[in-house]
Design an enzyme around this catalytic site. Structure first.
Site, short mmCIF file in Angstrom:
data_model
loop_
_atom_site.label_atom_id
_atom_site.label_comp_id
_atom_site.label_asym_id
_atom_site.label_seq_id
_atom_site.Cartn_x
_atom_site.Cartn_y
_atom_site.Cartn_z
N ASP A 25 -49.19 5.54 -16.17
CA ASP A 25 -48.46 4.43 -16.80
C ASP A 25 -49.14 4.12 -18.14
O ASP A 25 -49.93 4.92 -18.64
CB ASP A 25 -48.36 3.22 -15.86
CG ASP A 25 -49.67 2.50 -15.67
OD1 ASP A 25 -50.70 2.95 -16.24
OD2 ASP A 25 -49.69 1.48 -14.95
N ASN B 286 -51.90 12.03 -12.96
CA ASN B 286 -53.26 12.24 -13.49
C ASN B 286 -54.25 12.19 -12.34
O ASN B 286 -54.15 11.31 -11.48
CB ASN B 286 -53.58 11.12 -14.49
CG ASN B 286 -54.97 11.28 -15.12
OD1 ASN B 286 -55.44 12.39 -15.34
ND2 ASN B 286 -55.62 10.16 -15.39
N HIS C 6 -58.00 11.48 -11.14
CA HIS C 6 -59.16 10.71 -11.63
C HIS C 6 -60.30 10.80 -10.62
O HIS C 6 -60.08 10.59 -9.41
CB HIS C 6 -58.76 9.25 -11.84
CG HIS C 6 -59.91 8.41 -12.30
ND1 HIS C 6 -60.39 8.49 -13.60
CD2 HIS C 6 -60.71 7.54 -11.65
CE1 HIS C 6 -61.43 7.68 -13.71
NE2 HIS C 6 -61.64 7.09 -12.55
N GLY D 173 -51.43 2.05 -18.94
CA GLY D 173 -52.82 1.61 -18.93
C GLY D 173 -53.81 2.75 -18.77
O GLY D 173 -53.44 3.93 -18.75
N ARG E 14 -52.39 8.50 -34.44
CA ARG E 14 -52.27 8.76 -32.99
C ARG E 14 -50.80 8.84 -32.59
O ARG E 14 -50.43 9.59 -31.69
CB ARG E 14 -52.95 7.64 -32.19
CG ARG E 14 -54.44 7.75 -32.16
CD ARG E 14 -55.00 6.91 -31.04
NE ARG E 14 -54.70 7.48 -29.73
CZ ARG E 14 -55.45 8.39 -29.13
NH1 ARG E 14 -56.55 8.82 -29.70
NH2 ARG E 14 -55.10 8.86 -27.94
N ARG F 35 -57.45 12.38 -22.99
CA ARG F 35 -56.78 11.53 -23.99
C ARG F 35 -55.80 10.61 -23.29
O ARG F 35 -55.21 10.99 -22.27
CB ARG F 35 -55.99 12.38 -24.98
CG ARG F 35 -56.80 13.33 -25.78
CD ARG F 35 -57.43 12.63 -26.95
NE ARG F 35 -58.34 13.53 -27.64
CZ ARG F 35 -59.16 13.15 -28.59
NH1 ARG F 35 -59.20 11.89 -28.98
NH2 ARG F 35 -59.95 14.02 -29.17
C1 GRF Z 1 -61.91 16.38 -12.91
O1 GRF Z 1 -63.01 15.92 -12.19
C2 GRF Z 1 -60.89 15.28 -13.01
O2 GRF Z 1 -60.92 14.37 -11.95
C3 GRF Z 1 -61.28 14.59 -14.28
O3 GRF Z 1 -61.76 15.59 -15.12
C4 GRF Z 1 -62.26 16.68 -14.35
C5 GRF Z 1 -61.60 17.93 -14.85
O4 GRF Z 1 -62.18 19.10 -14.41
N1 GRF Z 1 -60.16 13.82 -14.80
P1 GRF Z 1 -61.46 20.49 -14.67
O5 GRF Z 1 -61.22 20.65 -16.16
O6 GRF Z 1 -60.17 20.51 -13.89
O7 GRF Z 1 -62.43 21.51 -14.18
#
Ligand code: GRF
Length: 202
Positions: free
Chosen positions: A142, A108, A110, A144, A66, A92
Site C-alpha cells: 500500500d 512485498n 519483509h 505506506g 522520484r 525502494r
Molecule cells: C529478504 O530478506 C527480504 O525479506 C528483504 O530483502 C531480502 C532480499 O533477499 N525484503 P534476496 O535478494 O531475495 O536474496
C-alpha cells in the site's frame, strides 16, 4: 493459463530464485515474465538472465524526479502485462503512479513480523530490541512503509548467540518457502483484499 509475475529486486535474488525454481513446474500456475531492478549488476539480475527471463533496470538517479522514476517503473512493469508484481528484496518505495496501476496486485516480502520492525533493517532491529521470536511477513503493498494488509507470516526463533547475519539467514530460510507457497496459491486460486483482510481463494 499461468499467472504472469513481474518480480522487482535489488539484491542477491534468493527469493527470486525460489520463485523461478517453483515456476519450472507447470502445476505451480505462475511464470516469471520479467525481473526489474533499481540498480544494475546485482545477483538477482544474473539469476534472471540464467533462467532466460527478460530484465529491466530503472535507476532513480537516471530520472529528474522520484515521480518520473515511479512512472517509468510502472510503465516498464505494465509492458509485461503482469497479473501480480512481487517485490522480492526491492529496496525502494513505489509511488503513486505504480500504486494507481498495481495497487492490490503487488506483494512485498519483509524480514520481520509486521507491524514490528518495518523499514530496511528488520533483522537488526529485532535483534537489538531483544525479541525472542521474529520472522517474515508477506504484505499487499500500500502507500505506506511496510503497512499493507498481511497475506501470511512465518515465525522464527531468535537464538541466544545470534548475530544480525545468523538471524537474517534463519529468516530467509523460512521466508522463501512461505513466499513461494503464497504466490502460487494467489496465482492459482486468486485473492481478495477487503480492508486489512487478505483472503486467498473464493
Ligand atoms: C529478504 O530478506 C527480504 O525479506 C528483504 O530483502 C531480502 C532480499 O533477499 N525484503 P534476496 O535478494 O531475495 O536474496
Amino acid at each position: 493459463m499461468s499467472a504472469r509475475l513481474v518480480v522487482l529486486v535489488s539484491g542477491a535474488g534468493t527469493n527470486l530464485q525460489a520463485l523461478l525454481d517453483a515456476c519450472a513446474d507447470p502445476a505451480y500456475g505462475a511464470a516469471v515474465v520479467a525481473v526489474g531492478a533499481d540498480r544494475p549488476g546485482v545477483g538477482a539480475l544474473e539469476r534472471a538472465e540464467r533462467a532466460g527471463v527478460a530484465t529491466f533496470v530503472s535507476r532513480v538517479d537516471d530520472f529528474d524526479s522520484r515521480e518520473a522514476w515511479d512512472h517509468a517503473l510502472a510503465e516498464a512493469c505494465a509492458s509485461y502485462d503482469p497479473d501480480l508484481i512481487v517485490l522480492a528484496g526491492f529496496m525502494r518505495l513505489t509511488g503513486p503512479a505504480f500504486m494507481s496501476r498495481f495497487g492490490g496486485r503487488a506483494v512485498n516480502i519483509h524480514p520481520a513480523l509486521l507491524p514490528a520492525f518495518p523499514g530496511t533493517h528488520g533483522p537488526r532491529d529485532a535483534l537489538e530490541y531483544g525479541v525472542k521470536v521474529t520472522g517474515a511477513t508477506l504484505i499487499v503493498v500500500d502507500d505506506g512503509v511496510d503497512t499493507g494488509p498481511i497475506v501470511d507470516q512465518v515465525a522464527v526463533p531468535v537464538e541466544e548467540d545470534d548475530t544480525v547475519d545468523s538471524l537474517r539467514a534463519r529468516i530467509q530460510s523460512a521466508e522463501r518457502p512461505m513466499l513461494v507457497e503464497n504466490v502460487g496459491r494467489m496465482a492459482r486460486e486468486g485473492f481478495t483484499v477487503s480492508g486489512r483482510k487478505v483472503r486467498i481463494g473464493s
